[in-house]
Write a protein that holds these residues in place. Structure first.
Motif, short mmCIF file in Angstrom:
data_model
loop_
_atom_site.label_atom_id
_atom_site.label_comp_id
_atom_site.label_asym_id
_atom_site.label_seq_id
_atom_site.Cartn_x
_atom_site.Cartn_y
_atom_site.Cartn_z
N MET A 69 58.25 74.83 2.29
CA MET A 69 59.10 76.01 2.23
C MET A 69 58.47 77.09 1.35
SD MET A 69 62.93 76.44 0.62
CE MET A 69 63.58 75.06 1.54
N VAL A 70 57.94 76.67 0.21
CA VAL A 70 57.30 77.62 -0.69
C VAL A 70 56.11 78.27 -0.02
CG1 VAL A 70 56.07 77.85 -2.87
CG2 VAL A 70 58.12 76.40 -2.74
N SER A 71 55.29 77.46 0.64
CA SER A 71 54.11 78.00 1.32
C SER A 71 54.50 78.98 2.41
CB SER A 71 53.30 76.85 1.92
OG SER A 71 52.19 77.33 2.63
N ALA A 72 55.52 78.63 3.20
CA ALA A 72 55.96 79.52 4.28
C ALA A 72 56.56 80.81 3.73
CB ALA A 72 56.96 78.81 5.18
N SER A 73 57.14 80.74 2.54
CA SER A 73 57.71 81.95 1.93
C SER A 73 56.64 82.98 1.64
CB SER A 73 58.45 81.58 0.64
OG SER A 73 59.54 80.72 0.90
N VAL A 74 55.44 82.50 1.36
CA VAL A 74 54.33 83.40 1.03
C VAL A 74 53.70 83.98 2.29
CG1 VAL A 74 52.04 83.51 -0.04
CG2 VAL A 74 53.86 82.16 -1.11
N THR A 75 53.69 83.19 3.36
CA THR A 75 52.94 83.59 4.55
C THR A 75 53.80 84.15 5.68
OG1 THR A 75 53.07 81.34 5.44
CG2 THR A 75 51.17 81.87 4.05
N THR A 76 55.12 84.06 5.57
CA THR A 76 55.99 84.50 6.65
C THR A 76 55.80 85.98 6.99
OG1 THR A 76 57.72 82.88 6.13
CG2 THR A 76 58.40 84.81 7.37
N ALA A 77 55.68 86.26 8.27
CA ALA A 77 55.65 87.64 8.76
C ALA A 77 56.84 87.83 9.70
CB ALA A 77 54.34 87.92 9.50
N PRO A 78 57.70 88.81 9.42
CA PRO A 78 58.88 89.01 10.26
C PRO A 78 58.50 89.17 11.73
CG PRO A 78 58.99 90.36 8.29
CD PRO A 78 57.61 89.78 8.33
N PRO A 79 59.29 88.63 12.67
CA PRO A 79 60.59 88.01 12.43
C PRO A 79 60.51 86.57 11.95
CG PRO A 79 60.13 88.02 14.77
CD PRO A 79 59.00 88.76 14.12
N GLY A 80 59.37 85.91 12.10
CA GLY A 80 59.19 84.56 11.58
C GLY A 80 59.84 83.49 12.43
N ALA A 81 59.13 82.40 12.62
CA ALA A 81 59.66 81.26 13.36
C ALA A 81 58.98 80.00 12.85
CB ALA A 81 59.43 81.43 14.85
N PRO A 82 59.73 78.97 12.51
CA PRO A 82 59.13 77.72 12.03
C PRO A 82 58.52 76.94 13.19
CG PRO A 82 61.49 77.47 12.21
CD PRO A 82 61.19 78.90 12.55
N PRO A 83 57.65 75.98 12.92
CA PRO A 83 57.06 75.17 13.99
C PRO A 83 58.12 74.53 14.87
CG PRO A 83 55.97 74.73 11.90
CD PRO A 83 57.17 75.58 11.58
N GLY A 84 57.94 74.65 16.18
CA GLY A 84 58.86 74.03 17.12
C GLY A 84 60.02 74.90 17.55
N ALA A 85 60.19 76.06 16.92
CA ALA A 85 61.36 76.89 17.20
C ALA A 85 60.99 78.14 17.99
CB ALA A 85 62.05 77.30 15.91
N ASN A 86 62.01 78.73 18.59
CA ASN A 86 61.93 80.01 19.30
C ASN A 86 60.96 79.98 20.47
OD1 ASN A 86 63.68 80.64 17.26
ND2 ASN A 86 62.51 82.36 16.46
N ASN A 87 60.97 78.87 21.20
CA ASN A 87 60.28 78.79 22.48
C ASN A 87 61.26 79.28 23.54
OD1 ASN A 87 59.04 78.16 24.88
ND2 ASN A 87 58.95 75.95 24.52
N TRP A 88 61.14 80.53 23.92
CA TRP A 88 62.14 81.15 24.79
C TRP A 88 62.02 80.68 26.24
CZ3 TRP A 88 66.13 83.18 22.48
CH2 TRP A 88 65.98 83.60 21.15
N GLY A 89 61.04 79.85 26.52
CA GLY A 89 60.95 79.24 27.85
C GLY A 89 61.45 77.81 27.86
N CYS A 90 62.01 77.36 26.75
CA CYS A 90 62.47 75.98 26.64
C CYS A 90 63.64 75.72 27.59
CB CYS A 90 62.89 75.69 25.20
SG CYS A 90 63.37 73.97 24.90
N VAL A 91 63.59 74.59 28.26
CA VAL A 91 64.66 74.18 29.18
C VAL A 91 65.38 72.98 28.57
CG1 VAL A 91 65.22 73.33 31.48
CG2 VAL A 91 63.34 74.96 31.17
#
Length: 308
Positions: A33-55
């Motif tokens: 979490m700490v590492s991602a706080s430093v590197t996040t670029a908006p809008p940001g998505a964690p691994p495995g999330a926001n796959n808009w083609g997911c069925v």
């Protein structure tokens, strides 16, 4: 009332038809979490999330929407849960809400600060986007800390209950938090109480709304907190020092399951932050999302210091 089935089971394999067969790494540590706080670029998505083609699969037909807490964002808050849920075969989505329109740079990655009603509207729009992309009528919400209030605002005041089946809540704040009480009394005596919280509005209106007795908390309590056709699972920890008392997140109802972490695992002293990366909490949340599939609930001391 649904009851958690705390018995051994085998983890389900990844079942998303358009996802990789290789499981994603799942870090059970605040360092991710700490590492991602430093590197996040908006809008940001964690691994495995926001796959808009997911069925969505037949096993997990409802997408899961992740709702972060105060000062978090859609990426740094869900470094554990997003890949875990994706590995389990869920379509997973995470938004960043509560950023002020004028925020730039680092501030644009610090969410949860705008008024809760505005954030609930953002959640409403995001859920509509998820439902349209996945062609589903209903989703499940997994919310943490302030995110539980943002989700409640969506469910109670914006008609969200028609689009949500389950609400899984980590460290919920239904009755507000009394963490600022030691400061409130002397400010009231000096006549500065209202001025202080009004001064937060340009940068963190939500900070004052989390307090016990705030207008938002009073309105939520008056509404009954729960929507009758949604099932709620509340996971709280006795070592929570941000939500005071921790029982603010416990509310009894026929459509609610309340879980105190230490009742399940007495040696686990995970606090408000580490519930988002804790293996016991993660297993409890997975069981709540899919109560028909028994699974093993691990029990061990938290990797983080007690109360963190």
């Amino acid at each position: 009332m649904r009851r958690l089935m705390l018995i051994t089971a085998t983890l389900l394999p990844l079942t998303l038809g358009n996802a990789s067969a290789d499981p994603l790494p799942v870090p059970y540590s605040l360092s991710a979490m700490v590492s991602a706080s430093v590197t996040t670029a908006p809008p940001g998505a964690p691994p495995g999330a926001n796959n808009w083609g997911c069925v969505p699969s037949a096993a997990h037909p409802r997408p899961v929407v992740l709702v972060h807490g105060l000062s978090g964002n859609g990426e740094n808050s869900w470094q554990t849960f997003a890949p875990l849920l994706a590995n389990e075969g869920y379509c997973v989505y995470a938004l960043t809400y509560g950023v002020y329109p004028t925020d730039r740079g680092i501030a644009a990655g610090v969410g949860g600060r705008a008024p809760i009603d505005e954030s609930s509207s953002e959640l409403q729009q995001f859920v509509d986007q998820v439902r349209a992309a996945t062609r589903t009528d209903r989703v499940d919400l997994l919310s943490w800390s302030e995110g539980t209030l943002v989700s409640a605002g969506y469910l109670q005041f914006l008609g969200g209950a028609a689009a949500v089946d389950q609400a899984i809540n980590l460290a919920p704040i239904w009755a507000g938090t009394a963490i600022t009480d030691p400061l409130d009394s002397p400010l009231s005596i000096l006549g500065l109480h209202g001025d202080l919280y009004a001064s937060l509005d340009p940068t963190c209106a939500a900070c004052a709304e989390l307090r016990t007795g705030s207008d938002f908390i009073n309105r939520l309590q008056a509404s009954g907190v729960y929507a009758p056709n949604v099932h709620y699972t509340n996971i709280v920890t006795t070592t929570d020092i941000q939500v005071q008392p921790y029982t603010s997140g416990v509310r009894t109802a026929p459509n609610a399951t309340n879980i105190v972490l230490q009742d399940i695992c007495p040696v686990n002293l995970a606090g408000h932050l580490s519930v988002s990366v804790d293996p016991t909490v993660a297993a409890l949340a997975l069981q709540a999302l899919d109560p028909g599939t028994p699974r093993q609930i691990p029990c061990a001391s938290s990797q983080a210091p007690p109360g963190v």
